[in-house]
Design a protein around this motif. Structure first.
Motif, PDB file in Angstrom:
ATOM      1  N   ALA A  23       0.833  -1.206   0.000  1.00 45.72           N
ATOM      2  CA  ALA A  23       0.000   0.000   0.000  1.00 45.72           C
ATOM      3  C   ALA A  23       0.861   1.247   0.000  1.00 45.72           C
ATOM      4  N   GLN A  24       2.029   1.187   0.678  1.00 50.12           N
ATOM      5  CA  GLN A  24       2.836   2.403   0.812  1.00 50.12           C
ATOM      6  C   GLN A  24       3.421   2.854  -0.522  1.00 50.12           C
ATOM      7  N   ASP A  25       3.468   1.916  -1.514  1.00 51.79           N
ATOM      8  CA  ASP A  25       3.955   2.329  -2.826  1.00 51.79           C
ATOM      9  C   ASP A  25       2.962   3.253  -3.508  1.00 51.79           C
ATOM     10  N   VAL A  27       1.026   5.762  -2.022  1.00 49.74           N
ATOM     11  CA  VAL A  27       0.660   7.041  -1.400  1.00 49.74           C
ATOM     12  C   VAL A  27       1.309   8.161  -2.200  1.00 49.74           C
ATOM     13  N   PRO A  28       0.528   8.986  -2.897  1.00 45.40           N
ATOM     14  CA  PRO A  28       1.126  10.031  -3.728  1.00 45.40           C
ATOM     15  C   PRO A  28       1.548  11.232  -2.879  1.00 45.40           C
ATOM     16  N   PHE A  29       2.356  12.094  -3.475  1.00 49.25           N
ATOM     17  CA  PHE A  29       2.768  13.327  -2.795  1.00 49.25           C
ATOM     18  C   PHE A  29       1.678  14.372  -2.994  1.00 49.25           C
ATOM     19  N   THR A  31       0.338  17.805  -0.677  1.00 51.28           N
ATOM     20  CA  THR A  31       0.693  18.533   0.550  1.00 51.28           C
ATOM     21  C   THR A  31      -0.535  18.793   1.420  1.00 51.28           C
ATOM     22  N   THR A  32      -0.305  18.800   2.720  1.00 55.74           N
ATOM     23  CA  THR A  32      -1.322  19.264   3.661  1.00 55.74           C
ATOM     24  C   THR A  32      -1.327  20.794   3.611  1.00 55.74           C
ATOM     25  N   PRO A  33      -2.488  21.409   3.327  1.00 57.25           N
ATOM     26  CA  PRO A  33      -2.527  22.890   3.290  1.00 57.25           C
ATOM     27  C   PRO A  33      -2.126  23.482   4.651  1.00 57.25           C
ATOM     28  N   VAL A  53       7.145  13.312  14.620  1.00 54.43           N
ATOM     29  CA  VAL A  53       7.599  12.480  13.496  1.00 54.43           C
ATOM     30  C   VAL A  53       6.494  12.471  12.444  1.00 54.43           C
ATOM     31  N   ASP A  54       6.820  12.935  11.233  1.00 54.72           N
ATOM     32  CA  ASP A  54       5.849  12.911  10.139  1.00 54.72           C
ATOM     33  C   ASP A  54       6.170  11.728   9.237  1.00 54.72           C
ATOM     34  N   LEU A  55       5.217  10.829   9.105  1.00 53.21           N
ATOM     35  CA  LEU A  55       5.424   9.621   8.299  1.00 53.21           C
ATOM     36  C   LEU A  55       5.008   9.912   6.857  1.00 53.21           C
ATOM     37  N   GLY A  56       5.992   9.940   5.956  1.00 57.73           N
ATOM     38  CA  GLY A  56       5.748  10.366   4.583  1.00 57.73           C
ATOM     39  C   GLY A  56       5.699  11.878   4.579  1.00 57.73           C
ATOM     40  N   SER A  57       6.889  12.508   4.706  1.00 57.02           N
ATOM     41  CA  SER A  57       6.937  13.925   5.090  1.00 57.02           C
ATOM     42  C   SER A  57       6.893  14.889   3.907  1.00 57.02           C
ATOM     43  N   VAL A  77      10.246  11.387   7.621  1.00 50.72           N
ATOM     44  CA  VAL A  77      10.745  10.245   6.842  1.00 50.72           C
ATOM     45  C   VAL A  77       9.977  10.208   5.529  1.00 50.72           C
ATOM     46  N   GLU A  78      10.716  10.035   4.456  1.00 55.47           N
ATOM     47  CA  GLU A  78      10.126  10.198   3.123  1.00 55.47           C
ATOM     48  C   GLU A  78      10.875   9.244   2.180  1.00 55.47           C
ATOM     49  N   ILE A  79      10.086   8.584   1.321  1.00 56.10           N
ATOM     50  CA  ILE A  79      10.665   7.578   0.427  1.00 56.10           C
ATOM     51  C   ILE A  79      11.348   8.222  -0.785  1.00 56.10           C
ATOM     52  N   ASP A  80      10.970   9.456  -1.115  1.00 60.08           N
ATOM     53  CA  ASP A  80      11.461  10.094  -2.338  1.00 60.08           C
ATOM     54  C   ASP A  80      12.652  11.006  -2.002  1.00 60.08           C
ATOM     55  N   GLU A 105      13.662   7.190   3.895  1.00 60.75           N
ATOM     56  CA  GLU A 105      13.386   5.961   4.646  1.00 60.75           C
ATOM     57  C   GLU A 105      11.968   5.498   4.340  1.00 60.75           C
ATOM     58  N   ASP A 106      11.786   4.176   4.339  1.00 58.94           N
ATOM     59  CA  ASP A 106      10.446   3.599   4.235  1.00 58.94           C
ATOM     60  C   ASP A 106       9.770   3.751   5.600  1.00 58.94           C
ATOM     61  N   LEU A 107       8.635   4.407   5.627  1.00 59.74           N
ATOM     62  CA  LEU A 107       7.986   4.701   6.911  1.00 59.74           C
ATOM     63  C   LEU A 107       7.652   3.429   7.684  1.00 59.74           C
ATOM     64  N   PHE A 108       7.570   2.299   6.995  1.00 59.19           N
ATOM     65  CA  PHE A 108       7.286   1.052   7.703  1.00 59.19           C
ATOM     66  C   PHE A 108       8.512   0.532   8.454  1.00 59.19           C
ATOM     67  N   MET A 120       0.398  12.107  10.186  1.00 53.45           N
ATOM     68  CA  MET A 120       0.255  11.277   8.989  1.00 53.45           C
ATOM     69  C   MET A 120      -0.735  11.931   8.026  1.00 53.45           C
ATOM     70  N   TYR A 121      -0.362  11.918   6.755  1.00 58.76           N
ATOM     71  CA  TYR A 121      -1.337  12.198   5.684  1.00 58.76           C
ATOM     72  C   TYR A 121      -1.060  11.129   4.649  1.00 58.76           C
ATOM     73  N   LEU A 122      -1.696   9.979   4.856  1.00 62.73           N
ATOM     74  CA  LEU A 122      -1.368   8.809   4.053  1.00 62.73           C
ATOM     75  C   LEU A 122      -2.644   8.328   3.353  1.00 62.73           C
TER      76      LEU A 122
HETATM   77  C1  LIG Z   1       0.064  12.663   0.937  1.00 61.90           C
HETATM   78  S1  LIG Z   1       1.786  12.988   1.009  1.00 61.90           S
HETATM   79  C2  LIG Z   1       1.914  13.869   2.552  1.00 61.90           C
HETATM   80  C3  LIG Z   1       3.126  14.758   2.628  1.00 61.90           C
HETATM   81  C4  LIG Z   1       3.221  15.552   3.957  1.00 61.90           C
HETATM   82  N1  LIG Z   1       3.179  14.664   5.095  1.00 61.90           N
HETATM   83  C5  LIG Z   1       2.102  16.547   4.078  1.00 61.90           C
HETATM   84  O1  LIG Z   1       1.128  16.235   4.796  1.00 61.90           O
HETATM   85  O2  LIG Z   1       2.175  17.611   3.432  1.00 61.90           O
HETATM   86  C6  LIG Z   1       2.438  11.377   1.395  1.00 61.90           C
HETATM   87  C7  LIG Z   1       3.928  11.278   1.263  1.00 61.90           C
HETATM   88  O3  LIG Z   1       4.313   9.983   1.680  1.00 61.90           O
HETATM   89  C8  LIG Z   1       5.412   9.560   0.891  1.00 61.90           C
HETATM   90  N2  LIG Z   1       5.500   8.102   0.966  1.00 61.90           N
HETATM   91  C9  LIG Z   1       4.756   7.190   0.316  1.00 61.90           C
HETATM   92  N3  LIG Z   1       5.112   5.941   0.678  1.00 61.90           N
HETATM   93  C10 LIG Z   1       6.110   6.082   1.589  1.00 61.90           C
HETATM   94  C11 LIG Z   1       6.881   5.155   2.334  1.00 61.90           C
HETATM   95  N4  LIG Z   1       6.705   3.838   2.209  1.00 61.90           N
HETATM   96  N5  LIG Z   1       7.804   5.633   3.194  1.00 61.90           N
HETATM   97  C12 LIG Z   1       8.002   6.963   3.320  1.00 61.90           C
HETATM   98  N6  LIG Z   1       7.308   7.883   2.632  1.00 61.90           N
HETATM   99  C13 LIG Z   1       6.352   7.462   1.778  1.00 61.90           C
HETATM  100  C14 LIG Z   1       5.081  10.098  -0.480  1.00 61.90           C
HETATM  101  O4  LIG Z   1       6.247  10.205  -1.298  1.00 61.90           O
HETATM  102  C15 LIG Z   1       4.467  11.453  -0.130  1.00 61.90           C
HETATM  103  O5  LIG Z   1       5.445  12.479  -0.128  1.00 61.90           O
END
Ligand SMILES: C[S@@+](CC[C@H](N)C(=O)[O-])C[C@H]1O[C@@H](n2cnc3c(N)ncnc32)[C@H](O)[C@@H]1O
Length: 276
Positions: A23-25, A27-29, A31-33, A53-57, A77-80, A105-108, A120-122
């Motif tokens: 599922a984590q693959d 989650v698109p980028f 931004t949270t307004p 700690v913001d997961l997927g930052s 932590v951010e995969i990109d 880093e992979d948030l998992f 989290m905004y996942l």
């Molecule tokens: C919806 S965005 C939220 C970005 C930020 N947290 C915000 O609220 O503005 C989700 C982010 O999670 C990242 N992401 C997706 N899968 C991930 C993973 N397995 N580990 C770390 N980051 C991941 C995406 O690249 C994306 O930047």
């Protein structure tokens, strides 16, 4: 025959690939307004003593805002990798590079135990995948999520904001949810002369207080757990019975009615043979 076998093999390969897709693959980028970021950090009561700690930052905005506006320390932590580079540049521009860290880093895989606040905004299914790890964190850890909930684990509070600048969705509205990790108190607890049997589901519990040798329970009560505190009923202020997990022992902090006979007792976890 050979063709049928090839089709069956292809179907199997597709099925395995689908089942293995993480599922984590997905989650698109997005931004949270900014007003939603502020609402999340305020709802969590973020302060200078907190590590957020913001997961997927993404571009780092939640962690940077936590540092700049609330004096917190932050880890994103951010995969990109490109987004991590952008986050570091944004942190330098905001003057908070010394208080925040960004990792590719992979948030998992992220070690979460040092966090006081997790943001989290996942996606719903990713939140559910994370839920067992979040529930296992120290009691009192606060979790805030933009838009998506944690399934049957009900939030302590939720609020909805009108967000005209929101990039996705028709409603131009965001909901933010707060959870407080409850102490894990499920099981049998023993004190001199009695026992306390607790069943727990997320932050709700049901407890049976019994005196050794008595034919009926002293009292049965349901309630809620907020961090390391348990209280009967739904209103902590009005509760006649309340307990606190202090180290490895449960102690009564309020003991209305029949529970008063256990007012000075400490309850520790039963051994394999129960309470005697
Ligand atoms: C919806 S965005 C939220 C970005 C930020 N947290 C915000 O609220 O503005 C989700 C982010 O999670 C990242 N992401 C997706 N899968 C991930 C993973 N397995 N580990 C770390 N980051 C991941 C995406 O690249 C994306 O930047």
């Amino acid at each position: 025959m050979a063709r049928r076998r090839a089709v069956a093999l292809l179907a199997l390969v597709l099925l395995v690939a689908w089942a293995g897709a993480r599922a984590q693959d997905e989650v698109p980028f997005v931004t949270t307004p900014d007003p939603v970021t502020l609402a999340m950090l305020r709802l969590a009561g973020v302060g200078a003593q907190d590590l957020v700690v913001d997961l997927g930052s993404g571009d780092g905005r939640i962690v940077i805002t936590a540092a700049r506006r609330f004096g917190a320390r932050g880890l994103g932590v951010e995969i990109d990798p490109a987004l991590v580079d952008l986050s570091r540049a944004n942190a330098r521009a905001a003057g908070v590079a010394g208080r925040v860290e960004f990792r590719v880093e992979d948030l998992f895989q992220t070690e979460l135990s040092a966090a006081q606040v997790i943001t989290m905004y996942l996606l719903p299914e990713v939140n559910l995948q994370l839920r067992p790890r979040l529930l296992a964190l120290a009691a009192g850890t606060r979790i805030v999520s933009h838009d998506w909930d944690l399934g049957e684990w009900q939030p302590e509070r939720s609020l909805t904001l009108e967000v005209p600048e929101k990039a996705i969705g028709r409603d131009k509205r965001s909901t933010v949810h707060l959870w407080v990790v409850p102490a894990q108190v499920q099981g049998l607890w023993c004190s001199a002369g009695g026992s306390l049997a607790i069943t727990q589901r997320f932050q709700t519990f049901s407890a049976t207080l019994s005196a050794h040798g008595a034919p009926a329970p002293v009292v049965v009560f349901d309630g809620r757990i907020v961090a390391d505190r348990l209280h009967a009923g739904t209103d902590a202020q009005a509760a006649a019975i309340a307990l606190r997990l202090a180290g490895d022992a449960l102690e009564f902090t309020r003991f209305g009615g029949p529970a008063s006979q256990f007012r000075d007792r400490r309850f520790t976890r039963a051994g394999p043979l129960g309470c005697r």
